[in-house]
Design a protein around this motif. Structure first.
Motif, PDB file in Angstrom:
ATOM      1  N   PRO A 135       0.809  -1.243   0.000  1.00 45.34           N
ATOM      2  CA  PRO A 135       0.000   0.000   0.000  1.00 45.34           C
ATOM      3  C   PRO A 135       0.828   1.273   0.000  1.00 45.34           C
ATOM      4  CG  PRO A 135      -0.920  -1.601   1.517  1.00 45.34           C
ATOM      5  CD  PRO A 135       0.377  -2.177   1.052  1.00 45.34           C
ATOM      6  N   GLU A 136       1.898   1.310   0.806  1.00 44.71           N
ATOM      7  CA  GLU A 136       2.689   2.543   0.863  1.00 44.71           C
ATOM      8  C   GLU A 136       3.424   2.810  -0.453  1.00 44.71           C
ATOM      9  OE1 GLU A 136       4.980  -0.679   3.184  1.00 44.71           O
ATOM     10  OE2 GLU A 136       2.912  -0.031   2.842  1.00 44.71           O
ATOM     11  N   GLU A 137       3.792   1.744  -1.179  1.00 47.30           N
ATOM     12  CA  GLU A 137       4.426   1.931  -2.480  1.00 47.30           C
ATOM     13  C   GLU A 137       3.429   2.498  -3.479  1.00 47.30           C
ATOM     14  OE1 GLU A 137       7.669  -1.240  -3.547  1.00 47.30           O
ATOM     15  OE2 GLU A 137       5.985  -2.302  -2.615  1.00 47.30           O
ATOM     16  N   ARG A 138       2.221   1.959  -3.458  1.00 41.60           N
ATOM     17  CA  ARG A 138       1.188   2.460  -4.366  1.00 41.60           C
ATOM     18  C   ARG A 138       0.850   3.919  -4.041  1.00 41.60           C
ATOM     19  NH1 ARG A 138      -2.841   1.471  -7.857  1.00 41.60           N
ATOM     20  NH2 ARG A 138      -4.857   2.458  -7.467  1.00 41.60           N
ATOM     21  N   ALA A 139       0.769   4.248  -2.757  1.00 43.68           N
ATOM     22  CA  ALA A 139       0.474   5.631  -2.370  1.00 43.68           C
ATOM     23  C   ALA A 139       1.567   6.574  -2.847  1.00 43.68           C
ATOM     24  CB  ALA A 139       0.311   5.732  -0.856  1.00 43.68           C
ATOM     25  N   GLY A 140       2.804   6.137  -2.748  1.00 49.40           N
ATOM     26  CA  GLY A 140       3.916   6.962  -3.227  1.00 49.40           C
ATOM     27  C   GLY A 140       3.824   7.214  -4.727  1.00 49.40           C
ATOM     28  N   LEU A 141       3.477   6.171  -5.485  1.00 50.08           N
ATOM     29  CA  LEU A 141       3.295   6.337  -6.933  1.00 50.08           C
ATOM     30  C   LEU A 141       2.168   7.311  -7.233  1.00 50.08           C
ATOM     31  CD1 LEU A 141       3.591   2.764  -8.540  1.00 50.08           C
ATOM     32  CD2 LEU A 141       5.093   4.726  -8.927  1.00 50.08           C
ATOM     33  N   LEU A 142       1.079   7.185  -6.490  1.00 50.62           N
ATOM     34  CA  LEU A 142      -0.062   8.077  -6.694  1.00 50.62           C
ATOM     35  C   LEU A 142       0.318   9.534  -6.437  1.00 50.62           C
ATOM     36  CD1 LEU A 142      -2.790   5.869  -5.005  1.00 50.62           C
ATOM     37  CD2 LEU A 142      -2.900   6.683  -7.373  1.00 50.62           C
ATOM     38  N   GLU A 143       1.083   9.782  -5.388  1.00 46.46           N
ATOM     39  CA  GLU A 143       1.485  11.154  -5.074  1.00 46.46           C
ATOM     40  C   GLU A 143       2.398  11.729  -6.140  1.00 46.46           C
ATOM     41  OE1 GLU A 143       1.249  11.069  -0.182  1.00 46.46           O
ATOM     42  OE2 GLU A 143       3.134  10.573  -1.187  1.00 46.46           O
ATOM     43  N   ARG A 144       3.344  10.935  -6.602  1.00 49.41           N
ATOM     44  CA  ARG A 144       4.260  11.433  -7.638  1.00 49.41           C
ATOM     45  C   ARG A 144       3.515  11.668  -8.948  1.00 49.41           C
ATOM     46  NH1 ARG A 144       7.447   7.756  -4.823  1.00 49.41           N
ATOM     47  NH2 ARG A 144       7.250   6.075  -6.342  1.00 49.41           N
ATOM     48  N   CYS A 145       2.578  10.775  -9.254  1.00 48.30           N
ATOM     49  CA  CYS A 145       1.755  10.955 -10.455  1.00 48.30           C
ATOM     50  C   CYS A 145       0.911  12.226 -10.329  1.00 48.30           C
ATOM     51  CB  CYS A 145       0.853   9.744 -10.650  1.00 48.30           C
ATOM     52  SG  CYS A 145      -0.214   9.847 -12.103  1.00 48.30           S
ATOM     53  N   SER A 146       0.342  12.451  -9.159  1.00 49.79           N
ATOM     54  CA  SER A 146      -0.487  13.626  -8.924  1.00 49.79           C
ATOM     55  C   SER A 146       0.302  14.903  -9.168  1.00 49.79           C
ATOM     56  CB  SER A 146      -1.022  13.618  -7.484  1.00 49.79           C
ATOM     57  OG  SER A 146      -1.731  14.809  -7.199  1.00 49.79           O
ATOM     58  N   TYR A 147       1.528  14.946  -8.689  1.00 48.63           N
ATOM     59  CA  TYR A 147       2.340  16.147  -8.834  1.00 48.63           C
ATOM     60  C   TYR A 147       2.631  16.454 -10.301  1.00 48.63           C
ATOM     61  CZ  TYR A 147       6.066  19.559  -8.121  1.00 48.63           C
ATOM     62  OH  TYR A 147       6.830  20.691  -8.166  1.00 48.63           O
ATOM     63  N   GLU A 148       2.998  15.413 -11.060  1.00 51.42           N
ATOM     64  CA  GLU A 148       3.301  15.636 -12.477  1.00 51.42           C
ATOM     65  C   GLU A 148       2.040  16.028 -13.248  1.00 51.42           C
ATOM     66  OE1 GLU A 148       6.341  15.742 -13.645  1.00 51.42           O
ATOM     67  OE2 GLU A 148       7.257  15.097 -11.761  1.00 51.42           O
ATOM     68  N   CYS A 149       0.904  15.466 -12.877  1.00 49.86           N
ATOM     69  CA  CYS A 149      -0.358  15.864 -13.520  1.00 49.86           C
ATOM     70  C   CYS A 149      -0.687  17.311 -13.207  1.00 49.86           C
ATOM     71  CB  CYS A 149      -1.498  14.961 -13.055  1.00 49.86           C
ATOM     72  SG  CYS A 149      -1.480  13.297 -13.771  1.00 49.86           S
ATOM     73  N   TYR A 150      -0.457  17.727 -11.976  1.00 51.96           N
ATOM     74  CA  TYR A 150      -0.706  19.120 -11.579  1.00 51.96           C
ATOM     75  C   TYR A 150       0.137  20.085 -12.414  1.00 51.96           C
ATOM     76  CZ  TYR A 150       0.399  23.255  -8.725  1.00 51.96           C
ATOM     77  OH  TYR A 150       0.656  24.531  -8.289  1.00 51.96           O
ATOM     78  N   LEU A 151       1.409  19.765 -12.579  1.00 56.19           N
ATOM     79  CA  LEU A 151       2.295  20.646 -13.330  1.00 56.19           C
ATOM     80  C   LEU A 151       1.859  20.786 -14.782  1.00 56.19           C
ATOM     81  CD1 LEU A 151       5.836  19.573 -12.046  1.00 56.19           C
ATOM     82  CD2 LEU A 151       4.477  21.550 -11.326  1.00 56.19           C
ATOM     83  N   THR A 152       1.225  19.751 -15.317  1.00 51.13           N
ATOM     84  CA  THR A 152       0.869  19.741 -16.736  1.00 51.13           C
ATOM     85  C   THR A 152      -0.614  20.030 -16.964  1.00 51.13           C
ATOM     86  OG1 THR A 152       0.721  17.315 -16.596  1.00 51.13           O
ATOM     87  CG2 THR A 152       2.760  18.243 -17.447  1.00 51.13           C
ATOM     88  N   ASP A 153      -1.255  20.629 -15.959  1.00 50.07           N
ATOM     89  CA  ASP A 153      -2.634  21.107 -16.093  1.00 50.07           C
ATOM     90  C   ASP A 153      -3.655  19.979 -16.215  1.00 50.07           C
ATOM     91  OD1 ASP A 153      -4.104  23.488 -15.973  1.00 50.07           O
ATOM     92  OD2 ASP A 153      -4.493  23.458 -18.117  1.00 50.07           O
ATOM     93  N   GLN A 154      -3.339  18.818 -15.668  1.00 50.07           N
ATOM     94  CA  GLN A 154      -4.292  17.705 -15.595  1.00 50.07           C
ATOM     95  C   GLN A 154      -4.817  17.666 -14.158  1.00 50.07           C
ATOM     96  OE1 GLN A 154      -2.778  14.065 -17.927  1.00 50.07           O
ATOM     97  NE2 GLN A 154      -0.883  15.238 -17.637  1.00 50.07           N
ATOM     98  N   ILE A 155      -5.573  18.680 -13.791  1.00 50.87           N
ATOM     99  CA  ILE A 155      -5.909  18.908 -12.382  1.00 50.87           C
ATOM    100  C   ILE A 155      -6.877  17.858 -11.848  1.00 50.87           C
ATOM    101  CG2 ILE A 155      -6.684  20.600 -10.710  1.00 50.87           C
ATOM    102  CD1 ILE A 155      -4.152  21.374 -12.197  1.00 50.87           C
ATOM    103  N   GLU A 156      -7.866  17.469 -12.639  1.00 54.08           N
ATOM    104  CA  GLU A 156      -8.814  16.436 -12.186  1.00 54.08           C
ATOM    105  C   GLU A 156      -8.069  15.143 -11.878  1.00 54.08           C
ATOM    106  OE1 GLU A 156     -11.885  16.603 -11.448  1.00 54.08           O
ATOM    107  OE2 GLU A 156     -12.878  18.215 -12.578  1.00 54.08           O
TER     108      GLU A 156
END
Length: 624
Positions: A135-156
């Motif tokens: 679970p903690e590995e998956r959560a880490g992936l989700l957070e890193r993915c979220s950050y890159e999506c935020y930077l590229t205007d994929q806010i949803e």
């Protein structure tokens, strides 16, 4: 040929031979038949459609085995330059272990190279295969993915990834990660224009993190609170939270939080007309650039530029925009690039460069799924521009902007829309609606810093124009205050500032010579409704020899088309599609669509062909 078809673009000869060692005669036959061709040390299909047709014809299991062969050959080379291709073929082969091993590495590499959209894509690929991870590995992936999506205007997408990560940390009982994700969710929901949710998440983030020993996460949560107050024009609260963040950040040596908080406090001080705010914003930018904090550098450029627009220091604002948009383009930071482009549209609009304003606003609105916080200023500028030009569809654009702006609850989003709607009502002679629009915003501003309504969007001034002196008119900034006092020489102040439309409006309150000068300004800008209103006023006072403005018999431009609309019309006559015109003019297809709609309306044409025919017959454009 089958193996070449599963490799996008082209297949290096070494890859082909390492994967299947084909017979030379078979390769030559494929080239001789015209299906394949040599491209230096690689081989490729002559046509991409042919490659896809062959690939689609291969059975799924066979296709996966071919991807496996390519994957093995790529892995044998042990080259970091091949990481993105390794991830692609691992995913196509269904090799989950390889995807989970290499996709995060490829994502990190792409991010380091400022390819944030590619980085987000790699993380999204990894998450498709992450069900078996801890679970903690998956959560880490989700957070890193979220950050890159935020930077590229994929806010949803960024918000959904944070929400999933938060649920995992709740199950694991990790309050530190919960608090940080709540803070991020506050930022993301603000970007979507959902300010009440943003406020709730920010409060919860502070509550959770204050139950733990103070750390960088708490300092950033304090700074996030400062940011929300600053954006809501609550300057004292913004300064209090920001100073708490700065104090903790300095104690912890948390440079990133210090940069973030300096930005918020600096912006709040500028809102309160304290010029030290710009010093703090410049320091925030300097530290961000020195420490390669790309998101924070982009945000500093954004706030410096937007505050200079608010101060009507257009030369400095455009310098910040130039540097900031170049920086965000280079670093693949679409969220800030689009936001700054929308603000630059406003700068162009206020300076009278209406074609550039329409191009910038159209570029933003032409993007897929633009977040509300960026869409609002673009819609407002384009709608306001159409009001002043008398172009069609202004009301629809302003209504959409109003609906989104009200959802944010922020005066800085709502006031510009209401000012545009008030001006539209005044130009139409609907004075009661002018007063209604003004009152609604002035009442909302009670208890807040209302400096925006004194100089930027003076709703009380529009109420005065409508003959109703309501509360707030006595606090208007110059040159609005001069006009409200009956001193039409405010025009000189507007000329110095560089706002030609406002200069014309001030001159229109003057003597006959001033009014005729105003008429020239309106005609030069293409401000049809204001020009016609002034002509009627001049006639009513008995003035003779009033220029009639653009007429159908005027050879140069009988329909009152803007320079940009004429460019589009010429390309329409050449038979170019909207996409082709967009490529030629370096604008978005949506921008071209706006121009085409305006052309059809001005030429009273129902189709593109009819518009071109009218233009040729009236000598608007030349036959070739």
């Amino acid at each position: 040929m089958e193996l070449v078809s599963v490799v996008p673009t082209r297949t290096e000869r070494w890859l082909l031979y390492d994967a299947i060692s084909p017979e030379a005669t078979a390769l030559e036959e494929a080239v001789g038949a015209g299906m394949l061709r040599y491209e230096g040390e690689a081989i490729a299909f002559r046509h991409e459609l042919a490659r896809r047709a062959v690939e689609d014809s291969i059975a799924v299991t066979r296709r996966q085995s071919l991807h496996n062969l390519v994957l093995k050959a790529l892995l044998d080379r042990s080259s970091e330059a091949l990481l993105a291709r390794i991830v692609h073929h691992a995913a196509q082969a269904g090799d989950s272990a390889s995807v989970l091993k290499y996709a995060p590495v490829a994502a990190k590499q792409a991010s380091a190279l400022n390819a944030h959209r590619e980085s987000a894509s790699h993380y999204q690929t990894a998450l498709e295969y992450a069900g078996a991870l801890m679970p903690e590995e998956r959560a880490g992936l989700l957070e890193r993915c979220s950050y890159e999506c935020y930077l590229t205007d994929q806010i949803e997408e960024a918000l959904e990834a944070r929400r999933e990560a938060l649920e995992i940390w709740k199950q694991l009982g990790d309050k530190l990660r919960q608090g940080d994700d709540l803070r991020w969710m506050s930022r993301l929901t603000w970007g979507l224009g959902r300010n009440r949710e943003a406020e709730g998440y920010s409060i919860e983030a502070v509550r959770v993190l204050e139950s733990l020993p103070p750390g960088p996460e708490l300092a950033m949560a304090y700074s996030n609170r400062a940011q929300l107050h600053m954006l809501a024009d609550e300057n004292q609260e913004a300064a209090l939270w920001g100073l708490r963040a700065i104090e903790l950040a300095e104690k912890l040596g948390a440079t990133e939080t210090l940069v973030h908080a300096l930005n918020n406090v600096g912006a709040a001080e500028l809102l309160a007309h304290n010029e030290q705010g710009r010093v703090k914003l410049e320091e925030s930018l300097r530290l961000a650039l020195a420490n390669d904090l790309q998101e924070h550098a982009a945000r500093a450029y954004t706030n410096l530029a937007s505050f200079m627009v608010r101060a009507r220091n257009y030369a400095l604002a455009l310098r910040y925009f130039e540097d900031g948009i170049a920086y965000t383009t280079e670093h693949d930071l679409d969220f800030y690039k689009l936001y700054m482009t929308a603000w630059r549209a406003r700068a162009h609009f206020e300076r009278g460069d209406w074609d550039s304003a329409a191009d910038d606003a159209g570029f933003v609105l032409g993007r897929y799924r633009v977040p509300a916080i960026t869409k609002i200023p673009a819609l407002t500028v384009l709608g306001h521009l159409r009001v002043r030009r008398g172009d069609p569809d202004a009301a629809r654009l302003l209504d959409e902007a109003h609906e989104l702006a009200v959802e944010t609850g922020e005066l800085q989003r709502i006031a510009p829309v209401e000012a545009a709607r008030a001006e539209s009502a005044w130009l139409e002679g609907d004075l009661e609606r002018v007063v209604r629009e003004a009152r609604s915003v002035l009442e909302m501003a009670r208890g807040h810093d209302d400096s925006r309504l004194q100089g930027e969007f003076p709703l009380a001034f529009w109420a005065w124009r409508a003959g109703c002196a309501i509360e707030g008119h006595e606090k208007l900034d110059a040159p609005y205050a001069l006009q409200a006092a009956g001193d039409w020489r405010a025009a000189a102040a507007w000329r110095r500032i560089g706002c030609p439309y406002e200069e014309g409006m001030a001159l229109a309150d003057g003597d006959e010579a001033a009014r005729l000068a105003a008429l020239q300004i309106f005609e030069r800008l293409g401000a049809g409704p204001a020009a016609e209103r002034l002509r009627q006023a001049l006639r009513a006072t008995g003035v003779r020899g009033i220029p009639r403005g653009p007429r159908p018999s005027t050879k140069e431009n009988p329909a009152g088309l803007t320079n940009r609309q004429l460019e589009v019309l010429v390309l329409m006559a050449d038979g170019l599609s909207n996409n082709e015109i967009a490529d030629r003019l370096f604008v978005s297809p949506k921008t071209v669509e706006h121009h085409v709609s305006a052309i059809l309306a001005k030429l009273d044409a129902r189709t593109r062909a009819e518009a071109v025919s009218v233009a040729l017959q009236s000598n608007l454009i030349n036959k070739k």
